[in-house]
Design a protein around this motif. Structure first.
Motif, PDB file in Angstrom:
ATOM      1  N   UNK A  94      39.249  24.971  55.114  1.00 30.94           N
ATOM      2  CA  UNK A  94      39.781  25.379  53.802  1.00 30.94           C
ATOM      3  C   UNK A  94      39.582  26.886  53.682  1.00 30.94           C
ATOM      4  N   UNK A  95      40.630  27.640  53.952  1.00 31.79           N
ATOM      5  CA  UNK A  95      40.550  29.094  54.088  1.00 31.79           C
ATOM      6  C   UNK A  95      41.034  29.756  52.793  1.00 31.79           C
ATOM      7  N   UNK A  96      40.100  30.406  52.114  1.00 30.58           N
ATOM      8  CA  UNK A  96      40.416  31.109  50.867  1.00 30.58           C
ATOM      9  C   UNK A  96      40.542  32.610  51.166  1.00 30.58           C
ATOM     10  N   UNK A  97      41.772  33.125  51.194  1.00 29.02           N
ATOM     11  CA  UNK A  97      41.960  34.551  51.423  1.00 29.02           C
ATOM     12  C   UNK A  97      41.946  35.271  50.079  1.00 29.02           C
ATOM     13  N   UNK A  98      41.178  36.368  50.018  1.00 22.49           N
ATOM     14  CA  UNK A  98      40.835  37.010  48.750  1.00 22.49           C
ATOM     15  C   UNK A  98      41.336  38.444  48.749  1.00 22.49           C
ATOM     16  N   UNK A  99      41.921  38.842  47.618  1.00 21.41           N
ATOM     17  CA  UNK A  99      42.556  40.157  47.515  1.00 21.41           C
ATOM     18  C   UNK A  99      42.112  40.867  46.234  1.00 21.41           C
ATOM     19  N   UNK A 100      41.896  42.188  46.365  1.00 22.39           N
ATOM     20  CA  UNK A 100      41.656  43.004  45.183  1.00 22.39           C
ATOM     21  C   UNK A 100      40.222  43.354  44.892  1.00 22.39           C
ATOM     22  N   UNK A 101      39.262  42.885  45.691  1.00 25.16           N
ATOM     23  CA  UNK A 101      37.869  43.287  45.510  1.00 25.16           C
ATOM     24  C   UNK A 101      37.666  44.644  46.164  1.00 25.16           C
ATOM     25  N   UNK A 102      37.064  45.585  45.454  1.00 20.69           N
ATOM     26  CA  UNK A 102      36.796  46.909  46.013  1.00 20.69           C
ATOM     27  C   UNK A 102      35.783  46.786  47.144  1.00 20.69           C
ATOM     28  N   UNK A 156      30.865  45.495  47.952  1.00 20.25           N
ATOM     29  CA  UNK A 156      31.461  44.667  46.900  1.00 20.25           C
ATOM     30  C   UNK A 156      31.333  45.448  45.594  1.00 20.25           C
ATOM     31  N   UNK A 157      32.291  46.344  45.378  1.00 20.82           N
ATOM     32  CA  UNK A 157      32.173  47.319  44.302  1.00 20.82           C
ATOM     33  C   UNK A 157      32.687  46.813  42.960  1.00 20.82           C
ATOM     34  N   UNK A 158      31.775  46.604  42.029  1.00 17.31           N
ATOM     35  CA  UNK A 158      32.164  46.260  40.664  1.00 17.31           C
ATOM     36  C   UNK A 158      31.784  47.367  39.683  1.00 17.31           C
ATOM     37  N   UNK A 159      31.208  48.450  40.207  1.00 16.90           N
ATOM     38  CA  UNK A 159      30.765  49.545  39.331  1.00 16.90           C
ATOM     39  C   UNK A 159      31.907  50.246  38.589  1.00 16.90           C
ATOM     40  N   UNK A 213      26.218  48.987  38.099  1.00 16.45           N
ATOM     41  CA  UNK A 213      25.896  50.195  38.855  1.00 16.45           C
ATOM     42  C   UNK A 213      25.271  49.861  40.206  1.00 16.45           C
ATOM     43  N   UNK A 214      24.507  48.778  40.274  1.00 12.70           N
ATOM     44  CA  UNK A 214      23.823  48.424  41.526  1.00 12.70           C
ATOM     45  C   UNK A 214      24.797  48.168  42.666  1.00 12.70           C
ATOM     46  N   UNK A 215      26.030  47.793  42.349  1.00 14.44           N
ATOM     47  CA  UNK A 215      27.000  47.490  43.402  1.00 14.44           C
ATOM     48  C   UNK A 215      27.472  48.747  44.130  1.00 14.44           C
ATOM     49  N   UNK A 216      27.164  49.917  43.585  1.00 14.98           N
ATOM     50  CA  UNK A 216      27.539  51.172  44.254  1.00 14.98           C
ATOM     51  C   UNK A 216      26.749  51.368  45.549  1.00 14.98           C
ATOM     52  N   UNK A 217      25.529  50.782  45.594  1.00  8.37           N
ATOM     53  CA  UNK A 217      24.656  51.024  46.741  1.00  8.37           C
ATOM     54  C   UNK A 217      24.029  49.722  47.236  1.00  8.37           C
TER      55      UNK A 217
END
Length: 308
Positions: free
Chosen positions: A193-201, A115-118, A137-141
């Motif tokens: 209730x199915x939430x399909x999600x797009x665009x998260x690294x 789940x990359x937000x870096x 930065x923590x999301x890198x690893x």
């Protein structure tokens, strides 16, 4: 087509205080922003808590209880509490707020993932708080952990003990198959209730082909046993939820998913984004669901049966 349910994700745990002065951080700000979103047309309010001192993500159930009663007193909206929490939280931490609140709906992430937000680090020269850059930065690893055992625990605690239903957050088509596995085991019950999600690294990309493919796979796996919704991050938010509505789906907006209300223009509130998608839906000759209509569509236990 049934009426379109608008969900609003009010603050989340991804964006940091430096990124927008309009991001709700304190219990008062979260309550105010959520109430405004409901007044603008959101039937469902998806909620996280923040540390009011520095805006960092928090799992403290006492913080949830500072804004949940006020939201309930001021709106008829369905409250949807996170069980995803934030990167680095234990599963028990992630469940704490939901267990205290016993809401009608909770989010449930359907698989472990990167789940990359870096990459957002490069957009800001300075940060208001020391934790922000370290957090990104923590999301890198870090793996966003949602094992089969984790999902079973959340379903057991919230579904079987509290009668709470789920917003199944699916960041990839593989997550749809995982949900089908739990449906086959009768651990979850329709309507899903199915939430399909797009665009998260680390998850599926924000491509039209992916949106349509997700719908086809969900149709194949769940038939009439699910209600489809779509969210997308950043600049993809409004185009993707518009496509979802056109294709018979429900929609999610909010400052958790995108800080913007137009190209290069920060949204001044969650209500602004809700008003935008409501206007689009109604211009397309579709109707927006009220909270009670959303309850009926999703077969929820009702606002009188919560813990706040």
């Amino acid at each position: 087509m049934s009426k379109v349910i608008i969900s609003c994700a009010v603050t989340g745990s991804v964006h940091t205080p430096t990124m927008s002065p309009h991001l709700p951080l304190t219990p008062d700000e979260i309550a105010t922003s959520a109430i405004e979103a409901a007044e603008a047309g959101a039937a469902i309010l998806h909620l996280h808590a923040r540390n009011p001192k520095d805006g960092s993500p928090s799992a403290d159930p006492d913080l949830f209880m500072q804004f949940l009663p006020r939201i309930k007193q001021s709106t008829n909206a369905v409250v949807n509490i996170t069980t995803g929490g934030a990167l680095g939280m234990s599963l028990d931490d992630r469940l704490a707020g939901a267990e205290r609140a016993s809401p009608e709906l909770v989010s449930l992430n359907m698989g472990s993932m990167n789940f990359g937000i870096y990459p957002m680090l490069g957009k800001y020269k300075d940060f208001k708080h020391d934790w922000e850059a370290k957090w990104l930065e923590s999301s890198r690893d870090t793996i966003f952990k949602n094992t089969f055992a984790d999902i079973e625990k959340i379903v057991g605690h919230m579904g079987q003990r509290h009668g709470t239903k789920f917003e199944f957050e699916c960041y990839d088509t593989a997550h749809l198959y995982t949900l089908a596995h739990f449906l086959d085991r009768k651990l979850v019950t329709p309507p899903l209730f199915v939430q399909t999600i797009f665009g998260v690294l680390g998850g599926q990309g924000a491509d039209t082909e992916n949106l349509l493919h997700n719908r086809r796979i969900a149709d194949k796996l769940f038939g009439n046993d699910y209600r489809w919704s779509v969210m997308a991050t950043g600049r993809f938010q409004m185009p993707f939820v518009t496509m979802a509505a056109i294709n018979g789906g429900n929609v999610r907006v909010g400052l958790e998913d995108s800080l913007y209300a137009g190209k290069g223009r920060l949204a001044v509130s969650n209500a602004e984004q809700v008003s935008q998608i409501r206007s689009i839906v109604e211009t397309l000759s579709m109707e927006v669901a009220t909270p009670d209509e959303a309850r009926a569509i999703l077969d929820l236990k009702g606002g009188d049966n919560v813990g706040f």
